[in-house]
Design a protein around this motif. Structure first.
Motif, PDB file in Angstrom:
ATOM      1  N   ARG A  69      -0.119   7.743 -17.698  1.00 57.10           N
ATOM      2  CA  ARG A  69      -0.538   8.785 -16.772  1.00 57.10           C
ATOM      3  C   ARG A  69      -2.049   8.688 -16.574  1.00 57.10           C
ATOM      4  NH1 ARG A  69      -1.879  14.181 -18.542  1.00 57.10           N
ATOM      5  NH2 ARG A  69      -2.328  15.431 -16.670  1.00 57.10           N
ATOM      6  N   ALA A  70      -2.511   8.896 -15.348  1.00 62.39           N
ATOM      7  CA  ALA A  70      -3.961   8.881 -15.079  1.00 62.39           C
ATOM      8  C   ALA A  70      -4.311  10.032 -14.159  1.00 62.39           C
ATOM      9  CB  ALA A  70      -4.376   7.557 -14.438  1.00 62.39           C
ATOM     10  N   GLU A  71      -5.592  10.450 -14.242  1.00 65.00           N
ATOM     11  CA  GLU A  71      -6.081  11.561 -13.421  1.00 65.00           C
ATOM     12  C   GLU A  71      -7.176  11.047 -12.478  1.00 65.00           C
ATOM     13  OE1 GLU A  71      -5.910  15.305 -16.518  1.00 65.00           O
ATOM     14  OE2 GLU A  71      -7.757  14.130 -16.393  1.00 65.00           O
ATOM     15  N   LEU A  72      -7.220  11.610 -11.278  1.00 68.23           N
ATOM     16  CA  LEU A  72      -8.326  11.352 -10.345  1.00 68.23           C
ATOM     17  C   LEU A  72      -9.032  12.686 -10.112  1.00 68.23           C
ATOM     18  CD1 LEU A  72      -6.484   9.224  -7.598  1.00 68.23           C
ATOM     19  CD2 LEU A  72      -7.807   8.368  -9.524  1.00 68.23           C
ATOM     20  N   ALA A  73     -10.270  12.780 -10.600  1.00 72.10           N
ATOM     21  CA  ALA A  73     -11.073  13.995 -10.381  1.00 72.10           C
ATOM     22  C   ALA A  73     -11.975  13.722  -9.186  1.00 72.10           C
ATOM     23  CB  ALA A  73     -11.888  14.324 -11.625  1.00 72.10           C
ATOM     24  N   ILE A  74     -11.539  14.144  -8.006  1.00 73.85           N
ATOM     25  CA  ILE A  74     -12.244  13.751  -6.773  1.00 73.85           C
ATOM     26  C   ILE A  74     -13.067  14.934  -6.270  1.00 73.85           C
ATOM     27  CG2 ILE A  74     -11.984  12.916  -4.400  1.00 73.85           C
ATOM     28  CD1 ILE A  74      -9.301  11.665  -5.395  1.00 73.85           C
ATOM     29  N   SER A  75     -14.382  14.756  -6.187  1.00 70.27           N
ATOM     30  CA  SER A  75     -15.283  15.842  -5.755  1.00 70.27           C
ATOM     31  C   SER A  75     -15.821  15.543  -4.365  1.00 70.27           C
ATOM     32  CB  SER A  75     -16.431  15.987  -6.752  1.00 70.27           C
ATOM     33  OG  SER A  75     -15.920  16.206  -8.040  1.00 70.27           O
ATOM     34  N   THR A  76     -14.910  15.483  -3.383  1.00 71.66           N
ATOM     35  CA  THR A  76     -15.325  15.341  -1.979  1.00 71.66           C
ATOM     36  C   THR A  76     -15.083  16.692  -1.336  1.00 71.66           C
ATOM     37  OG1 THR A  76     -14.826  13.007  -1.907  1.00 71.66           O
ATOM     38  CG2 THR A  76     -14.855  14.152   0.188  1.00 71.66           C
ATOM     39  N   PHE A  77     -16.149  17.383  -0.997  1.00 76.37           N
ATOM     40  CA  PHE A  77     -16.041  18.800  -0.656  1.00 76.37           C
ATOM     41  C   PHE A  77     -15.827  19.015   0.833  1.00 76.37           C
ATOM     42  CE2 PHE A  77     -18.664  18.308  -4.445  1.00 76.37           C
ATOM     43  CZ  PHE A  77     -17.941  19.073  -5.347  1.00 76.37           C
ATOM     44  N   TRP A  78     -15.111  20.108   1.163  1.00 75.59           N
ATOM     45  CA  TRP A  78     -14.934  20.565   2.537  1.00 75.59           C
ATOM     46  C   TRP A  78     -16.317  20.728   3.176  1.00 75.59           C
ATOM     47  CZ3 TRP A  78     -16.383  24.640   5.535  1.00 75.59           C
ATOM     48  CH2 TRP A  78     -15.619  24.891   6.678  1.00 75.59           C
ATOM     49  N   PRO A  79     -16.585  20.387   4.452  1.00 71.59           N
ATOM     50  CA  PRO A  79     -15.594  20.004   5.474  1.00 71.59           C
ATOM     51  C   PRO A  79     -15.228  18.521   5.467  1.00 71.59           C
ATOM     52  CG  PRO A  79     -17.766  20.117   6.465  1.00 71.59           C
ATOM     53  CD  PRO A  79     -17.936  20.487   5.015  1.00 71.59           C
ATOM     54  N   ASN A  80     -15.713  17.729   4.510  1.00 73.89           N
ATOM     55  CA  ASN A  80     -15.285  16.325   4.446  1.00 73.89           C
ATOM     56  C   ASN A  80     -13.826  16.258   3.985  1.00 73.89           C
ATOM     57  OD1 ASN A  80     -17.922  15.113   5.008  1.00 73.89           O
ATOM     58  ND2 ASN A  80     -18.514  16.050   3.070  1.00 73.89           N
ATOM     59  N   PHE A  81     -13.146  15.207   4.416  1.00 75.69           N
ATOM     60  CA  PHE A  81     -11.778  15.010   3.939  1.00 75.69           C
ATOM     61  C   PHE A  81     -11.667  13.612   3.362  1.00 75.69           C
ATOM     62  CE2 PHE A  81     -11.816  13.888   8.440  1.00 75.69           C
ATOM     63  CZ  PHE A  81     -11.203  12.642   8.462  1.00 75.69           C
ATOM     64  N   TYR A  82     -10.610  13.388   2.585  1.00 73.83           N
ATOM     65  CA  TYR A  82     -10.466  12.069   1.964  1.00 73.83           C
ATOM     66  C   TYR A  82      -8.995  11.694   1.895  1.00 73.83           C
ATOM     67  CZ  TYR A  82      -9.089  14.445  -2.338  1.00 73.83           C
ATOM     68  OH  TYR A  82      -8.428  15.208  -3.262  1.00 73.83           O
ATOM     69  N   GLN A  83      -8.772  10.417   1.585  1.00 73.39           N
ATOM     70  CA  GLN A  83      -7.411   9.887   1.468  1.00 73.39           C
ATOM     71  C   GLN A  83      -7.369   8.944   0.274  1.00 73.39           C
ATOM     72  OE1 GLN A  83      -6.168   7.327   4.685  1.00 73.39           O
ATOM     73  NE2 GLN A  83      -4.046   8.029   4.527  1.00 73.39           N
ATOM     74  N   VAL A  84      -6.368   9.137  -0.575  1.00 73.90           N
ATOM     75  CA  VAL A  84      -6.182   8.232  -1.724  1.00 73.90           C
ATOM     76  C   VAL A  84      -5.228   7.112  -1.294  1.00 73.90           C
ATOM     77  CG1 VAL A  84      -5.370   8.008  -4.101  1.00 73.90           C
ATOM     78  CG2 VAL A  84      -6.613  10.064  -3.380  1.00 73.90           C
ATOM     79  N   VAL A  85      -5.642   5.869  -1.555  1.00 75.02           N
ATOM     80  CA  VAL A  85      -4.831   4.692  -1.197  1.00 75.02           C
ATOM     81  C   VAL A  85      -4.515   3.936  -2.482  1.00 75.02           C
ATOM     82  CG1 VAL A  85      -4.769   2.523   0.101  1.00 75.02           C
ATOM     83  CG2 VAL A  85      -5.949   4.531   1.060  1.00 75.02           C
ATOM     84  N   PHE A  86      -3.202   3.760  -2.763  1.00 71.89           N
ATOM     85  CA  PHE A  86      -2.771   2.926  -3.890  1.00 71.89           C
ATOM     86  C   PHE A  86      -2.451   1.544  -3.337  1.00 71.89           C
ATOM     87  CE2 PHE A  86      -1.720   7.268  -5.103  1.00 71.89           C
ATOM     88  CZ  PHE A  86      -2.197   7.348  -6.411  1.00 71.89           C
ATOM     89  N   HIS A 130       0.814  -1.210   0.000  1.00 83.40           N
ATOM     90  CA  HIS A 130       0.000   0.000   0.000  1.00 83.40           C
ATOM     91  C   HIS A 130       0.849   1.262   0.000  1.00 83.40           C
ATOM     92  CE1 HIS A 130      -3.135  -2.782   1.722  1.00 83.40           C
ATOM     93  NE2 HIS A 130      -3.803  -2.180   0.747  1.00 83.40           N
ATOM     94  N   LEU A 131       0.352   2.284  -0.705  1.00 84.21           N
ATOM     95  CA  LEU A 131       0.904   3.635  -0.622  1.00 84.21           C
ATOM     96  C   LEU A 131      -0.245   4.548  -0.221  1.00 84.21           C
ATOM     97  CD1 LEU A 131       3.048   5.867  -1.184  1.00 84.21           C
ATOM     98  CD2 LEU A 131       2.252   5.884  -3.550  1.00 84.21           C
ATOM     99  N   LEU A 132      -0.117   5.195   0.947  1.00 77.53           N
ATOM    100  CA  LEU A 132      -1.195   6.050   1.453  1.00 77.53           C
ATOM    101  C   LEU A 132      -0.803   7.510   1.288  1.00 77.53           C
ATOM    102  CD1 LEU A 132      -1.653   3.276   2.948  1.00 77.53           C
ATOM    103  CD2 LEU A 132      -2.686   4.602   4.763  1.00 77.53           C
ATOM    104  N   MET A 133      -1.703   8.285   0.688  1.00 74.81           N
ATOM    105  CA  MET A 133      -1.471   9.718   0.569  1.00 74.81           C
ATOM    106  C   MET A 133      -1.979  10.416   1.832  1.00 74.81           C
ATOM    107  SD  MET A 133      -2.283  10.749  -3.340  1.00 74.81           S
ATOM    108  CE  MET A 133      -1.844  12.443  -2.980  1.00 74.81           C
ATOM    109  N   PRO A 134      -1.494  11.634   2.099  1.00 75.39           N
ATOM    110  CA  PRO A 134      -2.026  12.365   3.262  1.00 75.39           C
ATOM    111  C   PRO A 134      -3.499  12.731   3.078  1.00 75.39           C
ATOM    112  CG  PRO A 134      -0.554  13.768   1.964  1.00 75.39           C
ATOM    113  CD  PRO A 134      -0.448  12.382   1.382  1.00 75.39           C
TER     114      PRO A 134
END
Length: 451
Positions: A75-92, A18-22
């Motif tokens: 190359r790939a793009e992630l268009a993530i629409s999780t809006f403040w005040p919610n937060f999210y984390q991308v996990v590879f 796993h690679l976890l983003m902040p």
């Protein structure tokens, strides 16, 4: 940027890296961009690269994007629409297949502008429906889409929903519609809009599908008072199974036998059901409705109750003589039914009176011939040549009604003997003069005495 390299040599299938983003909080549209590489000398895939978007430290859910062979850097793009005040984390995540090779991720960047190859979703709204209805999610996106894109509604702990319809407004805006059909409580939960394009994936925020059960009363209504043509009931519908709020109450009532039924809206806790038939059993239940399509629950438990009898409508009609004899009279009348008796329990009595021995005799007898299509009754043990006044009385537990009176004379009959002790003779030279009393019962007009 982050970098991850997994050498799958000597690894058995199913091992994970796993690679976890902040954690990220997104106040405006942005894009995550990364490079990836999945390759092996043998040509067999060394493993699968999965990408997850985990929201508010909740469950990781299903992958939003994956691939298993590329042979070159892509190359790939992630268009993530999780809006403040919610937060999210991308996990590879890399899951090994058992074959040797390399899986690599490089140059993961958070860009301060929208993705160029993948649409961004606007905020997805929660949907509330009643059980059994179609729940439709509207996924609105900024950006274009073409027929090679895959669109779906991704559930967390719930089944995914397929695309129902898509409306393209222009090159920069479209709406995708998804339906969860015949929604049940099992379908309730969080869903998000997904689009997989050639260049990456678009992910919306999670919205909730709320499934409400239409309300059903737990107890039957209660009876307050009973009349012949009405029933007062208390709805008794405060305790329910299912969900409120209750915006409408209805009373459903039907005859226990037969197919007649009716539904009336009610705006208070008690209700008078009118225009009912007397002496009839009814089943009464309450229907409750909550907001929204399909918000009416099934009828609650039924109260079974019977209306009272009503006063008979009228007395029997067309009282007529069928046959007159010296000692009996047979009468008939127009047949009648429940619409006259207004009760299933009733009796019909024949009342008659006549003069006998200088005083009036009054009698009554029950007629059992009331169901017949040609009802009649015979009065016996009458005196010949006597006026008899006859009437019919219809009675039920609530009242009585009489027919008109009929006066009939019985036929003449053979007179009784001349009383022997009354015969007196006076003798003369050439004649005997006799005299006697009338017979005790003349039974008519005596026309002749014979000596």
């Amino acid at each position: 940027g982050s970098f991850m390299l997994v050498n799958t040599s000597g690894r058995f299938a199913g091992q994970k890296a796993h690679l976890l983003m902040p954690h990220l909080k997104e106040n405006d549209t942005h894009c995550i961009d990364f490079h990836y590489y999945v390759s092996s000398k043998s040509g067999a895939s060394p493993g699968t690269l999965n990408v997850y978007v985990k929201v508010n430290d909740g469950p990781i859910g299903n992958p939003v994007w994956n691939t298993s062979i590329t042979a070159t850097w892509n190359r790939a793009e992630l268009a993530i629409s999780t809006f403040w005040p919610n937060f999210y984390q991308v996990v590879f995540e890399v899951v090994t297949s058992g074959h040797s090779g390399y899986v690599a991720i490089d140059e993961v960047k958070v860009l301060g502008h929208p993705c160029t190859k993948t649409p961004h979703f606007l905020r997805l709204q929660s949907v509330e429906v009643n059980a059994g209805q179609f729940a439709t999610f509207q996924c609105t996106a900024n950006g274009g889409t073409d027929s090679s894109d895959r669109l779906w509604l991704q559930g967390i702990y719930v089944r995914d929903a397929p695309l129902k319809d898509i409306k393209v407004f222009n090159a920069r805006r479209f709406v995708a519609l998804f339906s969860v059909v015949n929604a049940t409580k099992r379908d309730a939960g969080n869903y998000r809009c997904m689009i997989r394009t050639e260049g990456g994936v678009g992910v919306s925020n999670y919205a909730e599908l709320i499934v409400k059960e239409p309300p059903v009363p737990i107890a039957p209504p209660q009876l307050s008072s009973v009349g012949a043509t009405y029933l007062w009931i208390q709805l008794n519908a405060n305790s329910i199974n299912g969900d409120g709020p209750i915006i409408q109450r209805e009373v459903e009532y039907r005859t226990s036998s037969g197919s007649w039924y009716d539904i009336q809206p009610v705006d208070s806790t008690s209700y008078k059901i009118g225009h009912l038939d007397p002496d009839t059993e009814y089943e009464i239940s309450v229907l409750l409705t909550r907001p929204g399509e399909g918000g009416t629950g099934s009828p609650g438990p039924a109260l079974k109750t019977r209306t009272k009898c009503a006063d008979p409508m009228r007395g029997p009609r067309r009282l007529e003589v069928v046959e007159i004899k010296s000692r009996q009279i047979t009468i008939c009348w127009e047949p009648f039914g429940y619409n006259v008796t207004r009760c299933h329990r009733y009796n019909l009595t024949v009342h008659y009176r006549y003069q006998a021995g200088g005083q009036e005799q009054v009698r009554e007898e029950v007629s059992w011939d009331t169901e017949s299509s040609h009802p009649q009754h015979t009065i016996t043990n009458l005196s010949p040549y006597t006026n008899v006044s006859i009437k019919l009385v219809l009675m039920n537990p609530e009242g009585r009604k009489e027919s008109q009176e009929l006066v009939v004379q019985t036929d003449e009959d053979v007179p009784s003997a001349v009383p022997l002790e009354s015969i007196q003779g006076s003798t003369f030279e050439e004649k005997i003069f006799l005299q006697w009393r009338e017979p005790a019962q003349t039974y008519g007009v005596i026309t002749l005495y014979e000596v």
